[in-house]
Design a protein around this motif. Structure first.
Motif, PDB file in Angstrom:
ATOM      1  N   ARG A  82     100.376  21.967 125.373  1.00 34.17           N
ATOM      2  CA  ARG A  82     101.816  22.238 125.294  1.00 34.17           C
ATOM      3  C   ARG A  82     102.201  23.334 126.267  1.00 34.17           C
ATOM      4  O   ARG A  82     103.179  23.207 127.016  1.00 34.17           O
ATOM      5  CB  ARG A  82     102.210  22.644 123.867  1.00 34.17           C
TER       6      ARG A  82
ATOM      7  N   MET B 202     106.415  29.627 126.709  1.00 28.66           N
ATOM      8  CA  MET B 202     106.397  28.465 127.599  1.00 28.66           C
ATOM      9  C   MET B 202     105.458  28.696 128.781  1.00 28.66           C
ATOM     10  O   MET B 202     105.530  27.990 129.781  1.00 28.66           O
ATOM     11  CB  MET B 202     107.815  28.179 128.110  1.00 28.66           C
TER      12      MET B 202
ATOM     13  N   GLN C 206     105.093  18.800 123.597  1.00 31.74           N
ATOM     14  CA  GLN C 206     105.652  19.495 122.437  1.00 31.74           C
ATOM     15  C   GLN C 206     105.617  18.607 121.197  1.00 31.74           C
ATOM     16  O   GLN C 206     105.262  19.059 120.102  1.00 31.74           O
ATOM     17  CB  GLN C 206     107.094  19.936 122.737  1.00 31.74           C
TER      18      GLN C 206
ATOM     19  N   ALA D 202     104.634  22.980 129.526  1.00 33.42           N
ATOM     20  CA  ALA D 202     105.841  23.806 129.542  1.00 33.42           C
ATOM     21  C   ALA D 202     105.847  24.736 130.738  1.00 33.42           C
ATOM     22  O   ALA D 202     106.880  24.953 131.380  1.00 33.42           O
ATOM     23  CB  ALA D 202     105.943  24.604 128.240  1.00 33.42           C
TER      24      ALA D 202
ATOM     25  N   TRP E  66     111.508  28.792 115.697  1.00 34.30           N
ATOM     26  CA  TRP E  66     110.054  28.760 115.837  1.00 34.30           C
ATOM     27  C   TRP E  66     109.528  30.188 115.916  1.00 34.30           C
ATOM     28  O   TRP E  66     110.098  31.030 116.609  1.00 34.30           O
ATOM     29  CB  TRP E  66     109.649  28.000 117.101  1.00 34.30           C
TER      30      TRP E  66
ATOM     31  N   ASN F  42     113.080  29.508 125.071  1.00 32.56           N
ATOM     32  CA  ASN F  42     111.827  28.804 124.803  1.00 32.56           C
ATOM     33  C   ASN F  42     112.089  27.389 124.303  1.00 32.56           C
ATOM     34  O   ASN F  42     112.801  26.626 124.953  1.00 32.56           O
ATOM     35  CB  ASN F  42     110.970  29.614 123.823  1.00 32.56           C
ATOM     36  N   ARG F  43     111.574  27.061 123.121  1.00 37.78           N
ATOM     37  CA  ARG F  43     111.750  25.702 122.594  1.00 37.78           C
ATOM     38  C   ARG F  43     113.164  25.436 122.101  1.00 37.78           C
ATOM     39  O   ARG F  43     113.489  24.320 121.713  1.00 37.78           O
ATOM     40  CB  ARG F  43     110.748  25.472 121.460  1.00 37.78           C
TER      41      ARG F  43
END
Length: 437
Positions: free
Chosen positions: A97, A210, A76, A101, A184, A237-238
């Motif tokens: 990424r 992800m 990430q 993930a 995001w 998610n992030r």
């Protein structure tokens, strides 16, 4: 929407819904273990889950989870450098990424049998007492509670991946509710001039950002002349908080955590809508499935104090219901996670839920022109109950051509969109002015 239409057509039947609920009853406790393992500290893992001892095999698994989390965080960070920094090899960085993930997220399946044997709960609950609702709303009216800040946060756009059919990029900005929480947004944009925008909110614990690939085919939708924006919801998610799994923050302090989620997400969506207008879209649609649909619906009902530039022109709500507050007790998801019983034990009853409903529930006419609202409801939905979806359609006077009623449950209706994306096609047509709304 995607190449999985044949499989979706097979699975989009009501028999899949109880199976999905049963699966969530197994997967969420496993995700609870996975989240507790994130730091790699076996003693902390045992304390968090109230375990007397941790078997050697599980201890090794905890350390493996932490290592996968480290690799995901590293990928990430490298992606951020490529997307918002030097701009080199962004396509490769995005693939790396997602791969890291995906491996990290998927490791939760390794805890399924252990979670079952150890009787790990689905949610790390911390139920608030009813008086905390008054503290949270601080005497504000519903519209004041959801009001946008006087100054919206600045939105930063990443470098662009130039595909043959679309442009792909990302947005980031600090949440209006918490400047330390970065929002995001993944964007696919058609190459046509001044395309309309459709913002799509994902469902509870749905973390497609992800996972490997464009699983839902949003790129192909954008290629037909639209900008598709896919924001990460708070706590997903992030944006997942360490020690929790994606979506757990929404359920952790029922029902108050749901109300605060809706407000935070709504104010973030208002920021995205405003950005879309500043960047070439004269028409902006807001949409979502399940939790994403509920969020869009609450936003539309509570945007009375918002300026026009931050309001959506069209709505697409896929699997929703009118009494959002009542989901604490009448959703099958609340039942399998035990949140309904936990809330009742803490003193939440019909009167307390009704007080919160002033902020979340639909009780009147449509918030925008009904001709600009597309609604999908499943007759066998017991997660966002069908009766409430039907009342919503009647009270909002949704035109027949915009109302999709399918003999499906909550999960089969969502799966069915892969095989028959008619609600998406209708909504994008409305945004492009094809149907006169």
């Amino acid at each position: 929407m995607s190449s999985n239409a044949g499989l979706a057509r097979l699975l989009a039947k009501p028999w899949i819904d109880p199976l999905c609920l049963w699966g969530m009853g197994w997967l969420l406790p496993a995700a609870r273990c996975w989240a507790a393992a994130g730091a790699g500290d076996v003693d902390a893992f045992a304390e968090t889950l109230n375990l007397h001892a941790v078997p050697a095999g599980i201890a090794a698994r905890v350390r493996q989870t932490a290592e996968l989390g480290r690799l995901s965080a590293q990928a990430q960070a490298q992606w951020i450098d490529a997307a918002f920094g030097h701009g080199r090899d962004l396509y490769a960085a995005e693939r790396a990424r997602r791969e890291a993930a995906h491996n990290f997220l998927g490791h939760r399946f390794n805890y399924i049998w252990f979670a079952r044997r150890a009787r790990v709960p689905a949610v790390r609950v911390d139920v608030p007492l009813p008086p905390e609702l008054d503290i949270a709303i601080a005497g504000q009216s519903p519209d004041a509670f959801f009001a946008l800040p006087a100054q919206l946060p600045a939105v930063e756009r990443s470098h662009v991946i130039e595909h043959a059919d679309v442009r792909e990029y990302w947005l980031r900005f600090p949440s209006p509710d918490d400047p330390t929480d970065l929002c995001w947004v993944h964007v696919y944009e058609g190459r046509q001039e001044k395309v309309p925008s459709l913002i799509y909110g994902h469902g509870f614990a749905m973390e497609m950002e992800m996972m490997r690939g464009d699983l839902r085919g949003y790129r192909s939708l954008a290629a037909h002349g639209c900008r598709i924006l896919l924001p990460d919801a708070p706590g997903h998610n992030r944006r997942t908080v360490p020690g929790l799994y994606g979506g757990e923050s929404f359920m952790r302090r029922p029902p108050l955590s749901g109300l605060l989620h809706f407000r935070q997400a709504a104010r973030e969506l208002g920021t995205i809508i405003h950005w879309c207008r500043q960047n070439g879209s004269t028409q902006v649609g807001l949409s979502g499935t399940s939790l994403g649909a509920l969020t869009a619906q609450v936003l539309a009902e509570r945007m009375g104090s918002w300026d026009e530039a931050s309001r959506p022109d069209k709505l697409m709500l896929l699997t929703t219901t009118d009494r959002v507050s009542a989901l604490t007790f009448n959703s099958s998801l609340a039942t399998i996670t035990g949140l309904d019983k936990a809330a009742k034990l803490a003193g939440w009853g019909e009167a307390e839920i009704a007080a919160m409903g002033r902020f979340t529930d639909s009780a009147g006419e449509a918030p925008i022109d009904p001709a600009g609202i597309v609604l999908l409801i499943g007759t066998r939905d017991n997660v966002t109950p069908y009766d409430g979806g039907r009342r919503l359609a009647e009270n909002w006077r949704i035109p027949a051509e915009n109302l999709f009623v399918r003999e499906q449950g909550h999960f089969s209706a969502a799966i069915g969109l892969e095989a028959d994306p008619a609600p998406f096609i209708r909504t994008i047509g409305l945004l492009k002015g094809h149907f006169g709304a």
